[in-house]
Design a protein around this motif. Structure first.
Motif, short mmCIF file in Angstrom:
data_model
loop_
_atom_site.label_atom_id
_atom_site.label_comp_id
_atom_site.label_asym_id
_atom_site.label_seq_id
_atom_site.Cartn_x
_atom_site.Cartn_y
_atom_site.Cartn_z
N ARG A 25 10.17 -3.63 0.94
CA ARG A 25 10.80 -4.82 1.51
C ARG A 25 9.81 -5.62 2.36
NH1 ARG A 25 16.01 -6.95 2.30
NH2 ARG A 25 15.70 -8.94 3.37
N PHE A 26 9.08 -4.93 3.23
CA PHE A 26 8.11 -5.64 4.07
C PHE A 26 6.99 -6.22 3.23
CE2 PHE A 26 10.14 -3.42 7.60
CZ PHE A 26 10.10 -4.38 8.59
N ALA A 27 6.57 -5.52 2.19
CA ALA A 27 5.54 -6.06 1.30
C ALA A 27 6.02 -7.35 0.65
CB ALA A 27 5.18 -5.03 0.23
N ALA A 28 7.29 -7.37 0.21
CA ALA A 28 7.85 -8.56 -0.43
C ALA A 28 7.91 -9.75 0.53
CB ALA A 28 9.25 -8.25 -0.95
N GLU A 29 7.92 -9.45 1.84
CA GLU A 29 7.97 -10.52 2.83
C GLU A 29 6.61 -10.78 3.46
OE1 GLU A 29 11.25 -11.15 5.34
OE2 GLU A 29 12.53 -9.69 4.32
N GLY A 30 5.54 -10.30 2.82
CA GLY A 30 4.20 -10.72 3.20
C GLY A 30 3.46 -9.85 4.18
N ALA A 31 4.00 -8.69 4.55
CA ALA A 31 3.36 -7.87 5.57
C ALA A 31 2.10 -7.18 5.06
CB ALA A 31 4.34 -6.82 6.07
N LEU A 32 1.22 -6.87 5.99
CA LEU A 32 0.10 -5.97 5.77
C LEU A 32 0.58 -4.58 6.18
CD1 LEU A 32 -2.65 -8.14 7.53
CD2 LEU A 32 -1.89 -8.25 5.14
N LEU A 33 0.35 -3.57 5.35
CA LEU A 33 1.03 -2.30 5.52
C LEU A 33 0.09 -1.15 5.86
CD1 LEU A 33 3.45 -2.58 2.48
CD2 LEU A 33 4.01 -2.96 4.89
N ALA A 34 0.43 -0.44 6.93
CA ALA A 34 -0.20 0.83 7.27
C ALA A 34 0.84 1.91 7.01
CB ALA A 34 -0.63 0.84 8.73
N LEU A 35 0.63 2.74 6.00
CA LEU A 35 1.63 3.70 5.55
C LEU A 35 1.21 5.11 5.93
CD1 LEU A 35 2.43 2.31 1.99
CD2 LEU A 35 3.43 1.66 4.20
N LEU A 36 2.14 5.85 6.57
CA LEU A 36 1.87 7.21 7.00
C LEU A 36 2.87 8.17 6.35
CD1 LEU A 36 0.57 5.40 9.26
CD2 LEU A 36 1.10 7.25 10.86
N SER A 37 2.36 9.34 5.94
CA SER A 37 3.21 10.41 5.42
C SER A 37 2.41 11.70 5.46
CB SER A 37 3.64 10.12 3.98
OG SER A 37 4.33 11.23 3.42
N ASN A 38 3.13 12.83 5.45
CA ASN A 38 2.42 14.11 5.37
C ASN A 38 2.26 14.59 3.94
OD1 ASN A 38 5.16 14.73 4.99
ND2 ASN A 38 4.91 16.78 5.86
N VAL A 39 2.80 13.84 2.97
CA VAL A 39 2.69 14.22 1.55
C VAL A 39 1.78 13.20 0.87
CG1 VAL A 39 3.92 14.69 -0.58
CG2 VAL A 39 5.01 15.19 1.62
N GLU A 40 0.54 13.60 0.64
CA GLU A 40 -0.46 12.65 0.16
C GLU A 40 -0.12 12.08 -1.21
OE1 GLU A 40 -5.33 12.27 -0.17
OE2 GLU A 40 -4.41 14.23 0.19
N ALA A 41 0.42 12.90 -2.10
CA ALA A 41 0.72 12.43 -3.45
C ALA A 41 1.77 11.32 -3.42
CB ALA A 41 1.19 13.59 -4.32
N ASP A 42 2.83 11.51 -2.66
CA ASP A 42 3.87 10.48 -2.54
C ASP A 42 3.30 9.20 -1.93
OD1 ASP A 42 5.71 12.24 -3.56
OD2 ASP A 42 6.61 12.73 -1.62
N LEU A 43 2.49 9.38 -0.90
CA LEU A 43 1.91 8.24 -0.21
C LEU A 43 1.00 7.43 -1.14
CD1 LEU A 43 1.82 6.96 2.63
CD2 LEU A 43 -0.14 8.44 3.14
N THR A 44 0.19 8.12 -1.91
CA THR A 44 -0.71 7.45 -2.84
C THR A 44 0.07 6.69 -3.91
OG1 THR A 44 -2.42 9.13 -2.49
CG2 THR A 44 -2.57 7.81 -4.50
N GLU A 45 1.13 7.31 -4.42
CA GLU A 45 1.94 6.66 -5.45
C GLU A 45 2.58 5.37 -4.91
OE1 GLU A 45 5.96 7.52 -8.12
OE2 GLU A 45 4.80 9.19 -7.32
N THR A 46 3.13 5.44 -3.72
CA THR A 46 3.75 4.25 -3.11
C THR A 46 2.71 3.17 -2.89
OG1 THR A 46 5.50 5.52 -2.04
CG2 THR A 46 4.96 3.39 -1.07
N ALA A 47 1.58 3.54 -2.31
CA ALA A 47 0.54 2.56 -2.02
C ALA A 47 0.02 1.91 -3.29
CB ALA A 47 -0.60 3.22 -1.26
N ASP A 48 -0.20 2.71 -4.33
CA ASP A 48 -0.72 2.15 -5.59
C ASP A 48 0.25 1.13 -6.17
OD1 ASP A 48 -2.96 3.71 -5.38
OD2 ASP A 48 -2.34 5.19 -6.88
N GLU A 49 1.54 1.42 -6.10
CA GLU A 49 2.54 0.47 -6.60
C GLU A 49 2.48 -0.85 -5.83
OE1 GLU A 49 6.41 2.21 -6.48
OE2 GLU A 49 5.86 3.91 -7.77
N LEU A 50 2.35 -0.76 -4.52
CA LEU A 50 2.34 -1.96 -3.69
C LEU A 50 1.04 -2.75 -3.87
CD1 LEU A 50 3.92 -0.44 -0.46
CD2 LEU A 50 5.01 -1.98 -2.10
#
Length: 250
Positions: A25-50
């Motif tokens: 949602r924030f990406a769709a509204e133009g934000a720059l994103l710093a994404l944190l998670s303890n599960v690297e695979a999930d985090l990478t998948e989300t970031a790659d999509e964005l």
């Protein structure tokens, strides 16, 4: 809408579920994103999509229950982006467990992630927001922080703590230009909830407890986070916004 063009939004628990929907949602509204998670695979998948959609994203693998990891990750995000305008303090865990069966390690794990981790992240980011002249923090609470539910004593206690932490932060940080609110979702269907509840339980729960006749979707919650972080909510602080399909109206 482009309410967050050029704004840096830091999101914990961003790899899946509500956190991922909030990032989208924030990406769709133009934000720059710093994404944190303890599960690297999930985090990478989300970031790659964005990133494939044109967003600017940086990833940070961190256990929010470890204050040293939290401080290091947030310092890295500040170094990468120059500032943090919005914190979505979302990371959390849950499981079902009767009160009389809760082991000390299980109690400690949920409190460490859901309450202590919430505090470590909020404190670190708030210190930076205070020095830069302001910002917005939106914490993830729950309807379980407002009313009790059997077999979730540790989770309920952690989310009740988040509600009062949010109010206290709003009181102390308002003069520093920082607004602080919390979102209290009801039953939202996520990978975490699906790991706990059967389809049969979900159907029964809807019939008995949710006037709108369905469980929530992560996107239902993401829009509330975006609203509270935006200038549309410029005079809202210290509040807990319930997103539950009418469940607490009973």
């Amino acid at each position: 809408m482009s309410r967050f063009d050029g704004k840096v939004v830091l999101i914990t628990g961003a790899g899946r579920g509500i956190g991922k929907a909030v990032a989208q949602r924030f990406a769709a509204e133009g934000a720059l994103l710093a994404l944190l998670s303890n599960v690297e695979a999930d985090l990478t998948e989300t970031a790659d999509e964005l990133v494939s959609g044109g967003s600017v994203v940086r990833n940070y693998v961190v256990d929010v229950a470890d204050e040293r990891q939290v401080e290091a990750a947030i310092a890295a995000a500040e170094s990468d982006f120059g500032r943090i305008d919005v914190l979505v303090n979302n990371a959390g865990i849950a499981w079902e467990e009767p009160l009389l069966d809760i082991k000390p390690d299980n109690w400690k794990k949920i409190i460490d992630v859901n309450l202590n981790g919430m505090f470590w992240v909020a404190q670190s980011v708030a210190r930076r927001m205070a020095s830069q002249g302001g910002g917005v923090i939106v914490n993830m609470a729950s309807t379980n922080g407002l009313v009790g539910e059997a077999n979730y004593a540790h989770y309920n206690a952690s989310k009740g703590g988040v509600v009062l932490l949010t109010k206290t932060m709003a009181i102390e940080l308002g003069a520093k230009g920082i607004r602080v609110n919390a979102v209290c979702p009801g039953y939202i269907q996520t990978p975490m909830s699906e790991a706990i509840d059967s389809p049969e339980f979900i159907e029964q729960y809807i019939r008995a407890k949710i006037p709108l006749g369905r469980v929530g979707k992560p996107e239902d919650v993401a829009g509330v986070f975006a609203f509270l972080a935006s200038d549309d909510a410029a005079f809202i602080t210290g509040e807990t916004i319930v997103v539950d399909g009418g469940q607490l109206a009973f």
